[in-house]
Design an enzyme around this catalytic site. Structure first.
Site, mmCIF file in Angstrom:
data_model
loop_
_atom_site.group_PDB
_atom_site.id
_atom_site.type_symbol
_atom_site.label_atom_id
_atom_site.label_comp_id
_atom_site.label_asym_id
_atom_site.label_seq_id
_atom_site.Cartn_x
_atom_site.Cartn_y
_atom_site.Cartn_z
ATOM 1 N N SER A 175 -4.367 -1.075 8.011
ATOM 2 C CA SER A 175 -5.553 -0.224 7.993
ATOM 3 C C SER A 175 -5.644 0.613 9.267
ATOM 4 O O SER A 175 -4.730 1.370 9.578
ATOM 5 C CB SER A 175 -6.810 -1.085 7.783
ATOM 6 O OG SER A 175 -7.920 -0.292 7.435
ATOM 7 N N GLU A 269 -6.175 1.513 -4.303
ATOM 8 C CA GLU A 269 -7.044 1.772 -3.155
ATOM 9 C C GLU A 269 -7.098 3.267 -2.836
ATOM 10 O O GLU A 269 -6.142 4.011 -3.074
ATOM 11 C CB GLU A 269 -6.597 0.973 -1.935
ATOM 12 C CG GLU A 269 -5.208 1.297 -1.405
ATOM 13 C CD GLU A 269 -4.935 0.597 -0.084
ATOM 14 O OE1 GLU A 269 -5.720 0.812 0.862
ATOM 15 O OE2 GLU A 269 -3.948 -0.168 -0.005
ATOM 16 N N HIS A 299 -6.870 -2.847 -0.930
ATOM 17 C CA HIS A 299 -6.663 -2.592 0.499
ATOM 18 C C HIS A 299 -6.272 -3.870 1.235
ATOM 19 O O HIS A 299 -6.949 -4.897 1.143
ATOM 20 C CB HIS A 299 -7.950 -2.021 1.084
ATOM 21 C CG HIS A 299 -7.828 -1.562 2.500
ATOM 22 N ND1 HIS A 299 -6.962 -0.568 2.891
ATOM 23 C CD2 HIS A 299 -8.478 -1.956 3.633
ATOM 24 C CE1 HIS A 299 -7.081 -0.364 4.186
ATOM 25 N NE2 HIS A 299 -7.982 -1.194 4.659
#
Length: 347
Positions: A175, A269, A299
């Protein structure tokens, strides 16, 4: 026959398992409605830090890996401007001379910590047989850009200062940590800093402006990320910084001398478009890369490597990428020669 055919299909091209579908549905119903109400202010950040910190206890880390707090004042390394803090994850028999993983955790640049990601970092340590260093970088809104980037860069410089050859270091991030990892690789190519052996990205948050996420075809399918919330966190981190800064704008600042990349992203995602666009940027730059879009996954699904067969397979894929690049210096099809460096000092 079915088992033979299934074995011939790469794990990132198989039909989603019933476990992953059930988990995605549960998160879509239980978490997404709540996350959409987060405003991104100090109170919201504190709440998310508390919730995710508590939730980390539900995902059990591998008990075979030792967790060692780390705080190096770096007084002997003038190029490192502040102490490097975090934790080492050491597998049984793990030797830094065989390679080290520098893991940059995600959390929208504002939440999470080395502890919240131990289910990933301990698994990486066991799968690769390498120690994993997870720095505790400064976070927004208290510390906006470039604080987190500088801390990640200092952690990488520390490994080099302690005698670890760059061709034995792999940078991994998920991320926002994926954004950090890619930024670090780009910085190494723009400066005289040696580049790492490879970079692995799990669901990387590439576009901090939120524009690609907002227009993603996965808007209705993503069980977790609300693009408006991600955009708020992006603004918290960038603050008064220049959005065109190459340390922030990864889609416009490719280099011709990047290390090999592995990109893993969930098929449902909203950050999928960003990962695919970043892969295009790498291709245009002539970099060696592999993009894996895992059907039906959300995610940072790697966080559930003890629950989902896809997450388990993804961690094994990442470990193979890390070992391959540390052993050979590049992907097999690349033409760069392997570096044969002397053993580093103990880290």
């Amino acid at each position: 026959m079915a088992n033979v055919e299934d074995a011939e299909i790469p794990p990132y091209e198989r039909i989603p398992s019933s476990q992953s579908r059930a988990l995605a549905a549960a998160i879509r119903l239980g978490i997404r409605p709540f996350s959409g109400r987060v405003k991104g202010g100090p109170a919201g950040v504190r709440l998310w830090r508390s919730l995710l910190g508590a939730g980390a206890y539900c995902l059990r880390a591998d008990p075979r890996v030792s967790v060692e707090p780390f705080n190096d004042p770096c007084v002997e390394s003038p190029e490192i401007r502040r102490p490097v803090r975090g934790e080492w994850l050491r597998p049984p028999g793990g030797d830094a001379r065989n390679g080290v993983v520098l893991y940059l955790h995600g959390g929208a640049y504002a939440i999470c910590s080395p502890r919240t990601h131990r289910v990933i970092t301990t698994r990486l340590a066991m799968e690769t047989g390498m120690p994993v260093l997870v720095p505790r970088y400064r976070q927004a809104p208290e510390h906006p850009f470039p604080a987190a980037f500088e801390d990640a860069l200092d952690a990488y410089r520390l490994l080099l200062a302690r005698g670890l050859p760059p061709e034995r270091i792999t940078v991994v991030g998920d991320s926002s940590g994926g954004h950090l990892a890619a930024s670090l690789a780009g910085e190494a190519c723009r400066t005289d800093l040696p580049k790492p052996a490879g970079v692995a990205l799990f669901s990387p948050w590439i576009d901090l402006t939120g524009e690609l996420a907002t227009t993603s075809q996965m808007l209705r399918k993503d069980p977790f990320i609300v693009p408006a919330v991600a955009t708020r966190f992006g603004r918290l981190y960038v603050g008064s910084g220049d959005w065109s800064d190459p340390r922030l704008s990864l889609l416009n600042c490719a280099s011709a001398d990047l290390p090999p990349f592995l990109i893993q992203v969930g098929g449902i995602e909203v950050l999928r478009d960003e990962a695919e666009r970043f892969a295009e940027v790498l291709a245009e730059a002539g970099a060696v890369y592999e993009l894996q879009v895992w059907p039906g996954q959300m995610h940072v699904f790697q966080m559930f490597n003890r629950l989902l067969p896809e997450a388990d397979a993804a961690m094994r894929e990442a470990a193979r990428f890390i070992r391959r690049n540390v052993d050979h210096g590049s992907f097999p099809e690349a033409t760069r020669p392997a570096a044969d460096a002397p053993p580093p000092a103990a880290a």
